[in-house]
Write an enzyme that holds these catalytic residues in place. Structure first.
Site, short mmCIF file in Angstrom:
data_model
loop_
_atom_site.label_atom_id
_atom_site.label_comp_id
_atom_site.label_asym_id
_atom_site.label_seq_id
_atom_site.Cartn_x
_atom_site.Cartn_y
_atom_site.Cartn_z
NE ARG A 1 11.34 -0.56 -2.43
CZ ARG A 1 11.27 -1.15 -1.25
NH1 ARG A 1 12.37 -1.65 -0.69
NH2 ARG A 1 10.15 -1.25 -0.60
CE1 TYR B 1 8.44 -3.82 -11.96
CE2 TYR B 1 8.78 -2.87 -9.80
CZ TYR B 1 7.93 -3.27 -10.81
OH TYR B 1 6.58 -3.11 -10.67
CE LYS C 1 10.79 5.08 -2.54
NZ LYS C 1 9.90 4.04 -2.11
CG HIS D 1 9.10 5.78 2.21
ND1 HIS D 1 8.84 4.47 2.51
CD2 HIS D 1 8.67 5.95 0.95
CE1 HIS D 1 8.28 3.87 1.46
NE2 HIS D 1 8.16 4.76 0.51
CB SER E 1 6.77 -0.21 0.23
OG SER E 1 8.00 0.47 0.27
CB CYS F 1 1.38 0.99 4.03
SG CYS F 1 2.03 -0.64 4.40
CG ASP G 1 7.45 6.96 -2.64
OD1 ASP G 1 6.77 6.17 -1.95
OD2 ASP G 1 8.59 6.70 -3.02
NE ARG H 1 5.35 -0.13 -7.08
CZ ARG H 1 5.27 0.51 -5.93
NH1 ARG H 1 5.07 1.81 -5.90
NH2 ARG H 1 5.39 -0.13 -4.79
P1 GTP Z 1 4.56 2.70 -2.39
O1 GTP Z 1 4.43 3.35 -3.72
O2 GTP Z 1 5.03 1.29 -2.47
O3 GTP Z 1 5.41 3.48 -1.45
O4 GTP Z 1 3.05 2.52 -1.81
P2 GTP Z 1 2.02 3.54 -1.14
O5 GTP Z 1 2.34 3.72 0.31
O6 GTP Z 1 1.89 4.76 -1.96
O7 GTP Z 1 0.62 2.70 -1.17
P3 GTP Z 1 -0.68 2.91 -2.06
O8 GTP Z 1 -1.39 4.20 -1.77
O9 GTP Z 1 -0.35 2.66 -3.47
O10 GTP Z 1 -1.62 1.76 -1.50
C1 GTP Z 1 -1.24 0.40 -1.54
C2 GTP Z 1 -2.43 -0.49 -1.32
O11 GTP Z 1 -3.10 -0.14 -0.10
C3 GTP Z 1 -3.48 -0.40 -2.41
O12 GTP Z 1 -3.95 -1.68 -2.70
C4 GTP Z 1 -4.57 0.44 -1.80
O13 GTP Z 1 -5.83 0.14 -2.33
C5 GTP Z 1 -4.47 0.07 -0.32
N1 GTP Z 1 -4.96 1.18 0.55
C6 GTP Z 1 -4.55 2.47 0.50
N2 GTP Z 1 -5.23 3.23 1.40
C7 GTP Z 1 -6.08 2.40 2.03
C8 GTP Z 1 -7.05 2.58 3.09
O14 GTP Z 1 -7.27 3.67 3.62
N3 GTP Z 1 -7.72 1.46 3.49
C9 GTP Z 1 -7.51 0.23 2.92
N4 GTP Z 1 -8.22 -0.80 3.38
N5 GTP Z 1 -6.61 0.03 1.93
C10 GTP Z 1 -5.90 1.09 1.49
C1 SPV Z 2 8.35 1.60 -2.53
O1 SPV Z 2 8.56 0.38 -2.53
O2 SPV Z 2 8.26 2.27 -1.47
C2 SPV Z 2 8.18 2.31 -3.82
C3 SPV Z 2 8.47 1.57 -5.05
O3 SPV Z 2 7.86 3.48 -3.83
S1 SPV Z 2 10.16 1.56 -5.44
O4 SPV Z 2 10.46 2.77 -6.21
O5 SPV Z 2 10.42 0.37 -6.26
O6 SPV Z 2 10.95 1.56 -4.25
MN MN Z 3 7.42 4.22 -1.66
#
Ligand code: GTP
Ligand code: SPV
Ligand code: MN
Length: 622
Positions: free
Chosen positions: A91, A234, A243, A263, A285, A287, A310, A402
């Site tokens: 983004r 993207y 978003k 979010h 994001s 996290c 999300d 992704r």
């Molecule tokens: P967006 O799609 O961008 O909104 O991301 P998201 O908030 O869904 O994050 P996602 O669950 O994909 O996790 C992102 C990264 O954080 C990955 O590399 C995970 O492995 C890591 N992660 C997620 N949960 C944990 C956790 O409980 N502990 C640790 N150490 N890492 C974590």
């Molecule tokens: C985020 O960045 O929080 C996402 C990916 O979920 S995007 O759809 O590119 O914003």
């Molecule tokens: Mn997101």
């Protein structure tokens, strides 16, 4: 469908409602489609019906023209790999604009553009931008088609990748179009990759696997509910339902109509014996939302069902409870870090019928990314299509690589995830990626403190957006890049919703899975072990667990968090919950600067919390 909610009376800061409306009805839609076609000059206009056949045709076409690589039909059936150009991988917050009539309505955290000028520039960008391409018209619904909470949008795009992705991520096609009655409002969203195949003089321009333009603009017009996106193919820049609509435009609609667009992931967690809990959680994001949403609880007898990963839309219901739906139909998840040991449910979800973007290709036609397996397989081709050298020190997959996949494929998906009524929320969690300071979990004493937790979420920046990874930034409610209006007004709106909910309001908690020890490693094992935190939350909701009252909220007593079988080293629990007064005083200074950006619009209830926090350095925890 598209039933309107009873609007709450506008607060004094809400601009007049007269100018605030989306286009309505089919005739307006047809006129708009003609207008955009006249502006962008595509070869043909195609209305998407959302059928399997349409998707298959587009996939075949993209394989033929080299913009998608089909994966091995046995290892990864129905799946494809797309590679973007290196300049179009995340983004673009710096090129994302809120074009409200008044600058102050966008707030200090958004890039504001004058709507008249922005429109003029966009019209220049879009003029002839689809020459030689097909213009696709995609009607879609955010939310189950028959939900009162659902909203309709129509995206125009010249990218078949965006069409097949949107068919996964939304309820797209004829059924959504049929919901547009004579008076139904719909959100218009125009997208072009900005690379026509014929120049102004009529000479052909060769296509490339990932067309884009170095000039990129993602613009939102909150008053007219319009979205215009140019130059990027993207993720959130191009899948405008996500978003742009479901957060930036929807947050504005929610404020006016008395609901919230956030979010947040959405889950149902069920204890071995006892009542299921519905929890929504806001993490910035990359996290941990997708991981938390699909968690395999380590605690025996617990189940977690996925409702969304999300975005969550929430509205007080007739019984005074906060009802939540996931407006999306698929997951656009971060691939790196997703593995069988951390997120087996996601791994199972993406075993077939998945579009991967910017991950590595294996020698046998499968995909790979850092964290998929402990060791990389031999003979990888990296996300840019080059032979990968493990010794070179560059990752094989882009950190924001992704997967795009239907939610229905998730083994954890709740059987009733499309229930039009949604679920009543019991708890709301907020959190960020914090190496220091923030304890594993804390409960807010009341709704206002919970809103303060939300308004002060901070996180170390990730690869999901352009910018320096690792830098701490304050990201209120994980909405910093996604709020369509002044965030201080959003906090006010949260406080108002809380008042409306009263006793039935969900309780609010703050978590941090990412605190690090002195050696730089994570103190908490995370992932499925996060169920231990849910377990404590469930006992708090049942009135069964005690707390320690601290200036930063109610913490569990050490003996109240179930860590049986975890093998935590001596002292780790104490570190996870340590409250360092000096560090919190320093944080309070940073938060004061953060609030100062919003001037006197920061609600009094939140200022009072900050004042209390500023005293942490001087007053011992009670
Ligand atoms: P967006 O799609 O961008 O909104 O991301 P998201 O908030 O869904 O994050 P996602 O669950 O994909 O996790 C992102 C990264 O954080 C990955 O590399 C995970 O492995 C890591 N992660 C997620 N949960 C944990 C956790 O409980 N502990 C640790 N150490 N890492 C974590
Ligand atoms: C985020 O960045 O929080 C996402 C990916 O979920 S995007 O759809 O590119 O914003
Ligand atoms: Mn997101």
């Amino acid at each position: 469908m598209t039933a309107t909610t009873t609007p709450t009376p506008p607060s004094p800061t809400t601009p007049s409602a007269a100018s605030r409306t989306a286009p309505r009805g089919r005739a307006a839609l047809e006129a708009w489609v003609q207008e955009i076609a006249a502006l962008t000059e595509p070869d043909q206009v195609l209305w998407c019906d959302g059928s399997e056949r349409e998707k298959e045709d587009l996939l075949a076409q993209m394989v033929a023209d080299g913009s998608l690589i089909p994966l091995d039909a046995e290892r990864r059936p129905g799946s494809y790999l797309a590679r973007s150009t290196p300049a179009d991988v995340a983004r673009l917050e710096g090129r994302t604009f809120i074009c409200s009539a008044r600058e102050e309505d966008a707030g200090p955290t958004n890039n504001w553009r004058d709507p008249v000028q922005a429109r003029r520039e966009l019209e220049e960008d879009f003029a002839g931008s689809m020459r030689g391409r097909t213009m696709y018209v995609m009607p879609f619904s955010m939310g189950a088609l028959d939900s009162d909470l659902a909203r309709i949008g129509v995206q125009i795009t010249d990218s078949p990748y965006v069409v097949v992705s949107s068919a996964i991520m939304t309820r797209m096609g004829s059924a959504a179009l049929e919901r547009i009655g004579e008076d139904t409002p719909w959100v218009p969203a125009v997208h072009s990759v900005g690379m026509p195949l014929v120049d102004a003089a009529g000479a052909p321009i060769p296509d490339v696997p990932w067309p884009s333009n170095e000039h990129k603009t993602i613009a939102h017009f909150p008053e007219t509910r319009e979205i215009w996106s140019y130059g990027s193919g993207y993720g959130g820049n191009a899948l405008l339902a996500k978003k742009c609509f479901a957060l930036r435009i929807a947050s504005v609609l929610g404020r006016e109509e008395g609901w919230l667009a956030e979010h947040m992931l959405l889950i149902r967690a069920t204890p071995p014996s006892g009542r299921p809990l519905h929890i929504a959680a806001a993490f910035p994001s990359a996290c941990g939302k997708t991981n938390f949403a699909m968690m395999t609880p380590s605690l025996p007898g617990w189940t977690v069902e996925t409702l969304g990963d999300d975005i969550t839309w929430m509205r007080p219901d007739a019984d005074g409870r906060l009802r939540a739906i996931n407006p999306e139909a698929g997951f656009f998840g971060v691939a790196p870090g997703t593995g069988w040991s951390t997120n087996p449910a996601a791994m199972e979800t993406i075993e077939r019928d998945t579009i991967f973007t910017n991950v590595a290709l294996t020698a046998d036609g499968d995909v790979w990314w850092e964290g998929a397996t402990p060791e990389p397989p031999e003979g990888l081709v990296d996300w840019q299509g080059r032979e990968w050298d493990p010794a070179a020190g560059t990752p094989a997959a882009h950190p924001n690589g992704r997967f795009t996949v239907s939610a229905a494929q998730c083994p954890r998906i709740a059987p009733d995830w499309e229930d039009p009524d949604g679920v009543p929320l019991d708890a709301i969690i907020v959190g960020g990626r914090r190496a220091t300071n923030v304890p594993l979990v804390a409960e807010a004493r009341d709704w206002a403190e919970g809103v303060f937790f939300g308004a002060t979420v901070a996180s170390e920046q990730t690869a999901a957006a352009e910018g320096p990874v690792g830098e701490l930034r304050i990201d209120p409610f994980a909405m910093l890049p996604f709020s369509g209006y002044d965030m201080a007004h959003a906090w006010e709106h949260w406080l108002e919703i809380g008042e409306q909910l009263g006793e039935s309001a969900p309780r609010i908690f703050r978590v941090n899975w990412f605190r690090k020890g002195e050696d730089g490693s994570y103190l908490w094992p995370g992932f499925g072990e996060n169920s231990r935190v849910i377990e404590w939350i469930s006992r708090r909701l049942a009135g069964e667990a005690e707390t320690v009252d601290t200036p930063i909220g109610l913490l569990p007593r050490p003996e109240d968090l179930d860590v049986e079988g975890l093998d935590l080293e001596e002292g780790v629990l104490a570190e996870l919950f340590a409250v360092d007064p000096a560090a919190w005083s320093a944080e309070a200074v940073q938060l004061r600067e953060h609030f100062a950006r919003f001037g006197d619009r920061v609600p009094e209830a939140l200022r009072a919390r900050l004042d209390a926090l500023s005293d942490v350095g001087t007053a011992p925890p009670s």
